[in-house]
Scaffold this motif. Sequence first.
Motif, short mmCIF file in Angstrom:
data_model
loop_
_atom_site.label_atom_id
_atom_site.label_comp_id
_atom_site.label_asym_id
_atom_site.label_seq_id
_atom_site.Cartn_x
_atom_site.Cartn_y
_atom_site.Cartn_z
N TYR A 98 0.83 -1.21 0.00
CA TYR A 98 0.00 0.00 0.00
C TYR A 98 0.87 1.26 0.00
N THR A 99 1.85 1.29 0.88
CA THR A 99 2.70 2.47 1.01
C THR A 99 3.45 2.76 -0.29
N THR A 100 4.04 1.75 -0.90
CA THR A 100 4.80 1.97 -2.14
C THR A 100 3.87 2.34 -3.29
N ASP A 101 2.67 1.76 -3.32
CA ASP A 101 1.70 2.11 -4.35
C ASP A 101 1.38 3.60 -4.29
N GLN A 102 1.07 4.09 -3.11
CA GLN A 102 0.69 5.49 -2.96
C GLN A 102 1.89 6.43 -3.13
N ARG A 148 2.28 9.55 -5.76
CA ARG A 148 2.54 10.93 -5.30
C ARG A 148 3.77 11.51 -6.01
N GLU A 149 4.82 10.68 -6.13
CA GLU A 149 6.03 11.14 -6.82
C GLU A 149 5.76 11.45 -8.28
N LEU A 150 4.93 10.64 -8.93
CA LEU A 150 4.57 10.89 -10.32
C LEU A 150 3.79 12.21 -10.45
N GLY A 182 6.29 18.80 -15.75
CA GLY A 182 5.34 18.68 -16.85
C GLY A 182 5.16 17.25 -17.33
N TYR A 183 3.99 17.01 -17.87
CA TYR A 183 3.65 15.70 -18.42
C TYR A 183 4.57 15.40 -19.61
N GLY A 184 5.12 14.19 -19.62
CA GLY A 184 5.99 13.78 -20.72
C GLY A 184 7.44 14.19 -20.57
N SER A 185 7.75 14.92 -19.50
CA SER A 185 9.15 15.32 -19.28
C SER A 185 9.99 14.09 -18.93
N LYS A 186 11.29 14.26 -19.00
CA LYS A 186 12.21 13.18 -18.64
C LYS A 186 11.96 12.70 -17.21
N GLU A 187 11.81 13.65 -16.29
CA GLU A 187 11.58 13.31 -14.88
C GLU A 187 10.23 12.60 -14.70
N PHE A 188 9.22 13.07 -15.41
CA PHE A 188 7.90 12.42 -15.34
C PHE A 188 8.00 10.99 -15.85
N ASN A 189 8.64 10.80 -16.98
CA ASN A 189 8.75 9.46 -17.56
C ASN A 189 9.56 8.52 -16.68
N GLU A 190 10.59 9.05 -16.01
CA GLU A 190 11.36 8.22 -15.07
C GLU A 190 10.48 7.75 -13.92
N ARG A 191 9.66 8.67 -13.37
CA ARG A 191 8.76 8.32 -12.26
C ARG A 191 7.68 7.34 -12.72
N LEU A 192 7.21 7.53 -13.97
CA LEU A 192 6.21 6.63 -14.53
C LEU A 192 6.77 5.22 -14.66
N ASN A 193 7.99 5.11 -15.16
CA ASN A 193 8.64 3.79 -15.27
C ASN A 193 8.84 3.17 -13.89
N ALA A 194 9.27 3.98 -12.92
CA ALA A 194 9.47 3.47 -11.55
C ALA A 194 8.15 2.98 -10.98
N ASN A 236 5.55 1.83 -12.67
CA ASN A 236 5.17 0.59 -13.34
C ASN A 236 5.95 -0.61 -12.81
N VAL A 237 7.23 -0.41 -12.53
CA VAL A 237 8.04 -1.48 -11.95
C VAL A 237 7.50 -1.83 -10.56
N GLN A 238 7.22 -0.81 -9.75
CA GLN A 238 6.71 -1.05 -8.40
C GLN A 238 5.35 -1.73 -8.44
N ASP A 239 4.49 -1.33 -9.37
CA ASP A 239 3.18 -1.98 -9.51
C ASP A 239 3.34 -3.47 -9.81
N SER A 240 4.32 -3.81 -10.63
CA SER A 240 4.57 -5.21 -10.97
C SER A 240 5.02 -5.99 -9.73
N ILE A 241 5.91 -5.39 -8.95
CA ILE A 241 6.36 -6.03 -7.70
C ILE A 241 5.18 -6.19 -6.75
#
Length: 174
Positions: A42-46, A50-52, A60-72, A74-79
């Motif tokens: 639960y904690t990692t999901d939320q 929040r970081e995203l 901004g949406y689509g920025s390098k930082e946004f995409n890095e957080r989005l990938n992180a 997705n990895v955490q969701d899989s775990i």
Amino acid sequence: MYRYKPFLTLLCSTVLLLGSVMAYSQTKVELENINEKLEKVYTTDQLTRRELNEAQKTYGYGSKEFNERLNAMNVQDSINRGIALNILDRFGWLDKPLLSDKASKAFFYTIQHADLETQIKYKHFMGEAFRSGQISNHEYAIFQDRLNVRLGKNQLYWQPDCLRQPWEFLPVPG
């Protein structure tokens, strides 16, 4: 032979009693571990969400930082799916008295944030959790609407031009 019968009865009773105590202790420890694991899910999901959101606001949406957080995320969701769905498959949706509120919410968020195939597979758990009060009307409505949209159907509960709340008039899933 009769002299040994009381001793044999006492020995068997002791072995059964010790076995029951050990099984209870093992189950209690296992439940505590499950609670801890699900609270972390639960904690990692939320946290990843929040970081995203923060990355979107800041960079901004689509920025390098946004995409890095989005990938992180997705990895955490899989775990998280690996942990929570394994527990769900083994034990079912454990009741709130056995789990903390945070741990109980981990099941909901794991399925809510999963891919379509996983949502379809675990839909019956959501219905059962709703009927038994493990998730709220609002949570069930959010899940059902998300699933319907992904399946190309209309939302049932959230209608912007409607004054009612999305969780009002919820039918009990059958």
